[in-house]
Design an enzyme around this catalytic site. Structure first.
Site, mmCIF file in Angstrom:
data_model
loop_
_atom_site.group_PDB
_atom_site.id
_atom_site.type_symbol
_atom_site.label_atom_id
_atom_site.label_comp_id
_atom_site.label_asym_id
_atom_site.label_seq_id
_atom_site.Cartn_x
_atom_site.Cartn_y
_atom_site.Cartn_z
ATOM 1 N N LYS A 47 0.809 -1.220 0.000
ATOM 2 C CA LYS A 47 0.000 0.000 0.000
ATOM 3 C C LYS A 47 0.846 1.276 0.000
ATOM 4 C CE LYS A 47 -4.316 -1.386 2.142
ATOM 5 N NZ LYS A 47 -5.252 -1.121 3.243
ATOM 6 N N ASP A 83 -10.554 2.822 1.828
ATOM 7 C CA ASP A 83 -10.888 2.226 3.134
ATOM 8 C C ASP A 83 -11.715 3.174 4.003
ATOM 9 O OD1 ASP A 83 -9.754 -0.276 2.833
ATOM 10 O OD2 ASP A 83 -7.815 0.314 3.658
HETATM 11 P P1 NAP Z 1 -1.415 -2.281 11.032
HETATM 12 O O1 NAP Z 1 -1.169 -1.070 10.231
HETATM 13 O O2 NAP Z 1 -0.357 -3.344 11.135
HETATM 14 O O3 NAP Z 1 -1.803 -1.823 12.538
HETATM 15 C C1 NAP Z 1 -1.951 -2.788 13.553
HETATM 16 C C2 NAP Z 1 -2.449 -2.107 14.814
HETATM 17 O O4 NAP Z 1 -2.682 -3.157 15.790
HETATM 18 C C3 NAP Z 1 -1.453 -1.145 15.436
HETATM 19 O O5 NAP Z 1 -2.165 -0.084 16.051
HETATM 20 C C4 NAP Z 1 -0.766 -2.027 16.484
HETATM 21 O O6 NAP Z 1 -0.235 -1.299 17.564
HETATM 22 C C5 NAP Z 1 -1.930 -2.851 16.967
HETATM 23 N N1 NAP Z 1 -1.486 -4.104 17.592
HETATM 24 C C6 NAP Z 1 -0.962 -5.189 16.969
HETATM 25 N N2 NAP Z 1 -0.666 -6.147 17.882
HETATM 26 C C7 NAP Z 1 -1.001 -5.639 19.091
HETATM 27 C C8 NAP Z 1 -0.926 -6.125 20.425
HETATM 28 N N3 NAP Z 1 -0.445 -7.368 20.700
HETATM 29 N N4 NAP Z 1 -1.360 -5.343 21.450
HETATM 30 C C9 NAP Z 1 -1.846 -4.102 21.181
HETATM 31 N N5 NAP Z 1 -1.933 -3.574 19.934
HETATM 32 C C10 NAP Z 1 -1.514 -4.334 18.906
HETATM 33 O O7 NAP Z 1 -2.717 -3.066 10.529
HETATM 34 P P2 NAP Z 1 -3.983 -2.458 9.735
HETATM 35 O O8 NAP Z 1 -3.729 -2.508 8.279
HETATM 36 O O9 NAP Z 1 -4.386 -1.188 10.366
HETATM 37 O O10 NAP Z 1 -5.086 -3.580 10.027
HETATM 38 C C11 NAP Z 1 -5.576 -3.754 11.325
HETATM 39 C C12 NAP Z 1 -6.846 -4.595 11.338
HETATM 40 O O11 NAP Z 1 -7.869 -3.986 10.561
HETATM 41 C C13 NAP Z 1 -6.678 -6.003 10.778
HETATM 42 O O12 NAP Z 1 -7.424 -6.856 11.627
HETATM 43 C C14 NAP Z 1 -7.305 -5.940 9.415
HETATM 44 O O13 NAP Z 1 -7.848 -7.179 9.013
HETATM 45 C C15 NAP Z 1 -8.425 -4.950 9.671
HETATM 46 N N6 NAP Z 1 -8.836 -4.250 8.438
HETATM 47 C C16 NAP Z 1 -10.097 -4.455 7.986
HETATM 48 C C17 NAP Z 1 -10.526 -3.816 6.848
HETATM 49 C C18 NAP Z 1 -11.928 -4.045 6.369
HETATM 50 O O14 NAP Z 1 -12.216 -3.713 5.215
HETATM 51 N N7 NAP Z 1 -12.811 -4.541 7.195
HETATM 52 C C19 NAP Z 1 -9.676 -2.938 6.146
HETATM 53 C C20 NAP Z 1 -8.383 -2.734 6.643
HETATM 54 C C21 NAP Z 1 -7.972 -3.409 7.793
HETATM 55 P P3 NAP Z 1 1.322 -0.797 17.554
HETATM 56 O O15 NAP Z 1 1.348 0.449 16.734
HETATM 57 O O16 NAP Z 1 1.614 -0.591 18.993
HETATM 58 O O17 NAP Z 1 2.114 -1.920 16.937
#
Ligand code: NAP
Length: 260
Positions: A47, A83
């Site tokens: 992305k 998104d």
């Molecule tokens: P990302 O950029 O990797 O962000 C992950 C987030 O989760 C960060 O805030 C991270 O915190 C936090 N995190 C990860 N492990 C953790 C833990 N053990 N304890 C506390 N916080 C934790 O991922 P993303 O792209 O935003 O995606 C996140 C979620 O959204 C996924 O489940 C994805 O499937 C979902 N999503 C859904 C859609 C949809 O269309 N429904 C679209 C996009 C994403 P830190 O910054 O502290 O690491």
């Protein structure tokens, strides 16, 4: 979801997956032109990596620093981020207002950026809590530069002002964290906020189960998934979002989730 939609739209197109290694991001983008593709979606970690190879990006993509959709028109490639708009559409389709909300956002990663920017752009206020606080502070600061006063960083798990919409954007609740739940502020459900989890597999995360048990209405990530895809399709086809077959797309998502 996409192929069901293409069929419903009567288009002789096909949507196929390509696995692209991060070091091939530039070559993959160039191949869109070479192969004459109409467009692509890109996901993590591409992305951000594709940005330098695009001719233009929309405002949402510029704000959050990533794209999930590329549209090819006569050799010109434009990047979009659908998104945030997809999240707004999913809220509206659940009968929820997108303006004037007090939002508590859990997480500060890519999807948190999309959700918080989109909500702020509609005049809602976001408090953003993340395990790594520097990231929530940076996100709030960037939003406030464009929408003053619309964002602030909240301490992960600490007391906060009341909110009427809670959105989990962290990966806590999906593989490999099924059964886990992000840290919530004390009394998170006492004002009965509308609770969203962007996760769609499992359909009901531990967060959503707890919220429902506390009497809150909830929404999982299926709607956002469908609408971000429908908005991409609308860009590629040049047809309005209202013509996109979102009900059939959602049915296809559920069928895929129950039979992966
Ligand atoms: P990302 O950029 O990797 O962000 C992950 C987030 O989760 C960060 O805030 C991270 O915190 C936090 N995190 C990860 N492990 C953790 C833990 N053990 N304890 C506390 N916080 C934790 O991922 P993303 O792209 O935003 O995606 C996140 C979620 O959204 C996924 O489940 C994805 O499937 C979902 N999503 C859904 C859609 C949809 O269309 N429904 C679209 C996009 C994403 P830190 O910054 O502290 O690491």
């Amino acid at each position: 979801m996409h192929n069901v939609a293409l069929q419903a739209l009567g288009l002789d197109w096909v949507y196929v997956p390509f696995e692209v290694a991060p070091e091939n991001a530039g070559a993959a983008v160039e191949s869109i032109r070479a192969l004459g593709l109409i467009g692509v979606n890109v996901t993590v970690p591409l992305k951000e990596l594709v940005l330098p190879y695009l001719d233009a990006i929309d405002d949402a993509a510029a704000q959050i620093g990533s794209v999930n959709t590329i549209h090819h028109e006569n050799g010109r490639l434009t990047g979009y981020s659908t998104d945030g708009a997809g999240f707004l559409q999913s809220l509206e389709s659940a009968g929820q207002a997108v303006s004037g909300r007090e939002v508590y956002v859990l997480g500060a990663g890519g999807s948190a950026r999309a959700v918080a920017w989109a909500m702020a752009s509609r005049g809602s206020r976001c408090r953003i809590a993340n395990r790594t606080q520097a990231k929530s502070e940076a996100l709030a600061a960037s939003i406030n530069q464009v929408y003053p006063g619309k964002a602030s960083a909240a301490l992960w798990g600490a007391e906060t002002e009341p909110f009427d919409l809670l959105v989990n954007t962290t990966t806590l609740g999906m593989q490999p964290h099924i059964g886990e739940r992000p840290m919530l502020p004390p009394g998170a459900f006492s004002d009965k906020p509308f609770v969203c989890d962007l996760i769609y597999a499992p359909a009901q995360t531990r967060l959503l189960a707890s919220a429902e048990a506390a009497g809150c209405r909830t929404m999982n990530g299926v709607g956002m998934l469908v609408y971000q895809g429908a908005i991409s399709l609308s860009l590629w086809t040049g047809r309005p979002l209202s013509e996109m077959p979102t009900a059939a797309m959602e049915q296809a998502v559920w069928a895929g989730l129950s039979n992966p």
